[in-house]
Design a protein around this motif. Structure first.
Motif, PDB file in Angstrom:
ATOM      1  N   LEU A  76       0.849  -1.185   0.000  1.00  0.00           N
ATOM      2  CA  LEU A  76       0.000   0.000   0.000  1.00  0.00           C
ATOM      3  C   LEU A  76       0.886   1.236   0.000  1.00  0.00           C
ATOM      4  O   LEU A  76       1.835   1.320   0.780  1.00  0.00           O
ATOM      5  N   ALA A  77       0.577   2.180  -0.855  1.00  0.00           N
ATOM      6  CA  ALA A  77       1.318   3.438  -0.918  1.00  0.00           C
ATOM      7  C   ALA A  77       0.621   4.448  -0.011  1.00  0.00           C
ATOM      8  O   ALA A  77      -0.461   4.938  -0.339  1.00  0.00           O
ATOM      9  N   LEU A  78       1.223   4.749   1.123  1.00  0.00           N
ATOM     10  CA  LEU A  78       0.596   5.645   2.093  1.00  0.00           C
ATOM     11  C   LEU A  78       0.678   7.111   1.693  1.00  0.00           C
ATOM     12  O   LEU A  78      -0.083   7.933   2.183  1.00  0.00           O
ATOM     13  N   GLY A  79       1.561   7.445   0.787  1.00  0.00           N
ATOM     14  CA  GLY A  79       1.719   8.836   0.378  1.00  0.00           C
ATOM     15  C   GLY A  79       0.995   9.198  -0.900  1.00  0.00           C
ATOM     16  O   GLY A  79       1.014  10.365  -1.313  1.00  0.00           O
ATOM     17  N   TYR A  80       0.336   8.241  -1.531  1.00  0.00           N
ATOM     18  CA  TYR A  80      -0.273   8.494  -2.836  1.00  0.00           C
ATOM     19  C   TYR A  80      -1.497   9.404  -2.746  1.00  0.00           C
ATOM     20  O   TYR A  80      -1.644  10.333  -3.534  1.00  0.00           O
ATOM     21  N   GLU A  81      -2.387   9.124  -1.814  1.00  0.00           N
ATOM     22  CA  GLU A  81      -3.610   9.931  -1.688  1.00  0.00           C
ATOM     23  C   GLU A  81      -3.266  11.344  -1.234  1.00  0.00           C
ATOM     24  O   GLU A  81      -2.350  11.539  -0.439  1.00  0.00           O
ATOM     25  N   THR A  82      -4.037  12.301  -1.716  1.00  0.00           N
ATOM     26  CA  THR A  82      -3.754  13.697  -1.395  1.00  0.00           C
ATOM     27  C   THR A  82      -4.251  14.096  -0.011  1.00  0.00           C
ATOM     28  O   THR A  82      -3.783  15.089   0.537  1.00  0.00           O
ATOM     29  N   SER A  83      -5.188  13.359   0.548  1.00  0.00           N
ATOM     30  CA  SER A  83      -5.701  13.715   1.869  1.00  0.00           C
ATOM     31  C   SER A  83      -5.705  12.504   2.799  1.00  0.00           C
ATOM     32  O   SER A  83      -5.857  11.366   2.355  1.00  0.00           O
ATOM     33  N   ARG A  84      -5.562  12.770   4.078  1.00  0.00           N
ATOM     34  CA  ARG A  84      -5.625  11.691   5.059  1.00  0.00           C
ATOM     35  C   ARG A  84      -7.017  11.081   5.124  1.00  0.00           C
ATOM     36  O   ARG A  84      -7.162   9.898   5.406  1.00  0.00           O
ATOM     37  N   GLU A  85      -8.037  11.883   4.855  1.00  0.00           N
ATOM     38  CA  GLU A  85      -9.401  11.371   4.886  1.00  0.00           C
ATOM     39  C   GLU A  85      -9.609  10.287   3.824  1.00  0.00           C
ATOM     40  O   GLU A  85     -10.191   9.244   4.096  1.00  0.00           O
ATOM     41  N   ARG A  86      -9.127  10.554   2.623  1.00  0.00           N
ATOM     42  CA  ARG A  86      -9.245   9.544   1.548  1.00  0.00           C
ATOM     43  C   ARG A  86      -8.392   8.323   1.865  1.00  0.00           C
ATOM     44  O   ARG A  86      -8.793   7.199   1.600  1.00  0.00           O
TER      45      ARG A  86
END
Length: 109
Positions: A76-86
């Protein structure tokens, strides 16, 4: 960059909170998280089930360098999503899928 370090630490903590033992219980700093799959899931079935729910995961097989049986894992790429909510929503989907019987779940999709 201090901001990035703080952000990734918060995302790793979030992953640990949502995934618990399935996420290895790590609270450190990493851009990626490796998860071992339960025996009830194949990599491909889990990837497809997650994608059907709007979450992209990478199977361990694509990172394998040596010949032999592929690992039964996901990255899982933890930095890919732009927001912590997503990110939290995606991690919750992963946690829900990990907690169910993959063979039974795949048969009712």
């Amino acid at each position: 960059n201090d901001w990035l370090r703080r952000e990734m630490k918060a995302r790793c903590r979030l992953a640990g909170d949502i995934l618990g033992k399935a996420g290895g219980g790590r609270q450190g700093l990493s851009y990626h998280l490796w998860i071992d799959l339960p025996q009830s899931w194949t990599e491909e079935a889990f990837r497809a089930a997650a994608e059907q729910r709007g979450v992209k995961v990478a199977t361990g097989e694509i990172f394998q360098l040596k010949p032999g049986p592929p690992p039964r894992s996901l990255r899982l790429a933890l930095g890919y999503e732009t927001s912590r909510e997503r990110l939290a929503k995606g991690l919750t989907v992963v946690a829900d899928l990990l907690s169910c019987d993959g063979a039974r779940r795949a048969s009712i999709m």
